[in-house]
Design a protein around this motif. Sequence first.
Motif, PDB file in Angstrom:
ATOM      1  N   THR A   3       0.875  -1.242  -0.171  1.00  0.00           N
ATOM      2  CA  THR A   3       0.133   0.003  -0.003  1.00  0.00           C
ATOM      3  C   THR A   3       0.998   1.357   0.017  1.00  0.00           C
ATOM      4  N   ILE A   4       0.756   2.233  -0.945  1.00  0.00           N
ATOM      5  CA  ILE A   4       1.530   3.248  -1.312  1.00  0.00           C
ATOM      6  C   ILE A   4       0.708   4.675  -1.061  1.00  0.00           C
ATOM      7  N   LEU A   5       1.192   5.649  -0.410  1.00  0.00           N
ATOM      8  CA  LEU A   5       0.795   6.754  -0.279  1.00  0.00           C
ATOM      9  C   LEU A   5       1.581   7.654  -0.996  1.00  0.00           C
ATOM     10  N   SER A   6       0.899   8.443  -1.933  1.00  0.00           N
ATOM     11  CA  SER A   6       1.641   9.381  -2.912  1.00  0.00           C
ATOM     12  C   SER A   6       1.226  10.782  -2.645  1.00  0.00           C
ATOM     13  N   VAL A   7       2.129  11.288  -2.037  1.00  0.00           N
ATOM     14  CA  VAL A   7       2.002  12.863  -1.520  1.00  0.00           C
ATOM     15  C   VAL A   7       2.599  13.969  -2.241  1.00  0.00           C
ATOM     16  N   SER A   8       1.497  14.826  -2.838  1.00  0.00           N
ATOM     17  CA  SER A   8       2.117  16.051  -3.501  1.00  0.00           C
ATOM     18  C   SER A   8       2.159  17.306  -2.473  1.00  0.00           C
ATOM     19  N   GLY A   9       3.170  17.857  -2.233  1.00  0.00           N
ATOM     20  CA  GLY A   9       3.329  18.866  -1.526  1.00  0.00           C
ATOM     21  C   GLY A   9       3.490  20.363  -2.266  1.00  0.00           C
ATOM     22  N   SER A  10       2.878  20.300  -3.536  1.00  0.00           N
ATOM     23  CA  SER A  10       2.723  21.558  -4.287  1.00  0.00           C
ATOM     24  C   SER A  10       1.663  22.161  -3.792  1.00  0.00           C
ATOM     25  N   PRO A  11       1.427  23.604  -3.802  1.00  0.00           N
ATOM     26  CA  PRO A  11       0.417  24.388  -3.569  1.00  0.00           C
ATOM     27  C   PRO A  11      -0.219  24.721  -4.814  1.00  0.00           C
ATOM     28  N   SER A  12       0.121  24.435  -6.059  1.00  0.00           N
ATOM     29  CA  SER A  12      -0.556  24.849  -7.258  1.00  0.00           C
ATOM     30  C   SER A  12      -1.264  23.643  -7.889  1.00  0.00           C
ATOM     31  N   PRO A  13      -2.659  24.261  -8.350  1.00  0.00           N
ATOM     32  CA  PRO A  13      -3.510  23.084  -8.921  1.00  0.00           C
ATOM     33  C   PRO A  13      -3.171  22.789 -10.123  1.00  0.00           C
ATOM     34  N   THR A  14      -2.074  23.390 -10.924  1.00  0.00           N
ATOM     35  CA  THR A  14      -1.497  22.976 -12.270  1.00  0.00           C
ATOM     36  C   THR A  14      -0.129  22.521 -12.013  1.00  0.00           C
ATOM     37  N   SER A  15       0.200  21.823 -10.918  1.00  0.00           N
ATOM     38  CA  SER A  15       1.553  21.606 -10.594  1.00  0.00           C
ATOM     39  C   SER A  15       2.297  20.470 -11.535  1.00  0.00           C
ATOM     40  N   LEU A  30       0.685  -0.555 -12.014  1.00  0.00           N
ATOM     41  CA  LEU A  30       1.029  -1.507 -12.956  1.00  0.00           C
ATOM     42  C   LEU A  30       1.961  -2.849 -12.239  1.00  0.00           C
ATOM     43  N   GLN A  31       2.804  -2.253 -11.333  1.00  0.00           N
ATOM     44  CA  GLN A  31       3.574  -3.158 -10.692  1.00  0.00           C
ATOM     45  C   GLN A  31       2.895  -3.975  -9.525  1.00  0.00           C
ATOM     46  N   GLY A  32       1.894  -3.658  -9.129  1.00  0.00           N
ATOM     47  CA  GLY A  32       0.957  -4.460  -8.625  1.00  0.00           C
ATOM     48  C   GLY A  32       0.524  -3.766  -7.045  1.00  0.00           C
ATOM     49  N   HIS A  33       1.034  -2.730  -6.861  1.00  0.00           N
ATOM     50  CA  HIS A  33       0.623  -1.862  -5.607  1.00  0.00           C
ATOM     51  C   HIS A  33      -0.702  -1.097  -5.643  1.00  0.00           C
ATOM     52  N   ASP A  34      -1.069  -0.886  -4.212  1.00  0.00           N
ATOM     53  CA  ASP A  34      -2.255  -0.041  -4.058  1.00  0.00           C
ATOM     54  C   ASP A  34      -1.889   1.238  -3.954  1.00  0.00           C
ATOM     55  N   VAL A  35      -2.282   2.233  -4.639  1.00  0.00           N
ATOM     56  CA  VAL A  35      -1.765   3.705  -4.534  1.00  0.00           C
ATOM     57  C   VAL A  35      -2.694   4.628  -4.121  1.00  0.00           C
ATOM     58  N   THR A  36      -2.550   5.153  -2.908  1.00  0.00           N
ATOM     59  CA  THR A  36      -3.798   6.445  -2.586  1.00  0.00           C
ATOM     60  C   THR A  36      -2.948   7.821  -2.925  1.00  0.00           C
ATOM     61  N   PRO A  37      -3.514   8.708  -3.669  1.00  0.00           N
ATOM     62  CA  PRO A  37      -3.005   9.990  -3.846  1.00  0.00           C
ATOM     63  C   PRO A  37      -3.338  10.928  -2.953  1.00  0.00           C
ATOM     64  N   LEU A  38      -2.529  11.713  -2.280  1.00  0.00           N
ATOM     65  CA  LEU A  38      -2.958  12.831  -1.734  1.00  0.00           C
ATOM     66  C   LEU A  38      -2.208  14.045  -1.958  1.00  0.00           C
ATOM     67  N   GLU A  39      -2.865  14.987  -2.184  1.00  0.00           N
ATOM     68  CA  GLU A  39      -2.544  16.405  -2.496  1.00  0.00           C
ATOM     69  C   GLU A  39      -2.752  17.263  -1.302  1.00  0.00           C
ATOM     70  N   VAL A  40      -1.652  17.595  -0.701  1.00  0.00           N
ATOM     71  CA  VAL A  40      -1.807  18.599   0.651  1.00  0.00           C
ATOM     72  C   VAL A  40      -2.389  19.706   0.305  1.00  0.00           C
ATOM     73  N   ARG A  41      -2.612  20.139  -0.773  1.00  0.00           N
ATOM     74  CA  ARG A  41      -3.183  21.634  -1.005  1.00  0.00           C
ATOM     75  C   ARG A  41      -4.954  21.458  -0.962  1.00  0.00           C
ATOM     76  N   THR A  42      -5.455  20.174  -0.981  1.00  0.00           N
ATOM     77  CA  THR A  42      -6.693  20.113  -0.776  1.00  0.00           C
ATOM     78  C   THR A  42      -6.886  19.849   0.950  1.00  0.00           C
ATOM     79  N   LEU A  43      -6.107  19.842   1.601  1.00  0.00           N
ATOM     80  CA  LEU A  43      -6.449  20.006   3.124  1.00  0.00           C
ATOM     81  C   LEU A  43      -6.912  21.248   3.470  1.00  0.00           C
ATOM     82  N   PRO A  44      -7.587  21.493   4.477  1.00  0.00           N
ATOM     83  CA  PRO A  44      -8.156  22.727   4.934  1.00  0.00           C
ATOM     84  C   PRO A  44      -7.079  23.605   5.402  1.00  0.00           C
TER      85      PRO A  44
END
Length: 191
Positions: A3-15, A30-44
């Motif tokens: 299980t992988i968490l993929s975190v973007s620390g960019s403040p830009s919506p077009t990053s 494709l390599q068999g992992h379960d990936v969850t994206p997290l864009e920090v900019r979407t947090l309050p």
Amino acid sequence: MATILSVSGSPSPTSRTTRLLRHLDDRLRLQGHDVTPLEVRTLPAQALLGADFRHPAIVEATALFERADGVVIGTPVYKAAYSGLLKSLLDLLPQYALTGKTVLPLATGGSTAHVLAIDYALRPVLSSMGAAHIVPGWFLLDKDITGGESGEGGGNGAPSIAPAAAEALERVTDHFSAALGGRTTVLARTA
């Protein structure tokens, strides 16, 4: 697989950083992992800036870190360091939120003058948070990432990455995947 968490620390919506991470997410899936994206900019913003550890969005983000076997941390480089937005989130996580986890640090920036930001700014923080294994990270120049917005880059939202950068990025991503027990030998070049 992992299980992988993929975190973007960019403040830009077009990053470019976020587009790059979503591209890598696909390869890791494709390599068999379960990936969850997290864009920090979407947090309050109020929760991040007010250090509201109990805000439901922060509690959920913390839980995503807890559930992950591996974490990809992507950030643009500003003033020779990772983004302040990423710093805000990392400050709200428990001190040892990365204990037992494999971490892949990635950074993007406008100049090779920022290439050491991963090793001198980000890696020490990730290490202090207890990461079990921080695989070699990678820095990409902004100019090497094009398209990926509104149908650019082939029409499917996928970014186009300069060939030399794409090849190096695939090696780094595959090394991270292998460290988590992923299938890396079945994939052809995607760039």
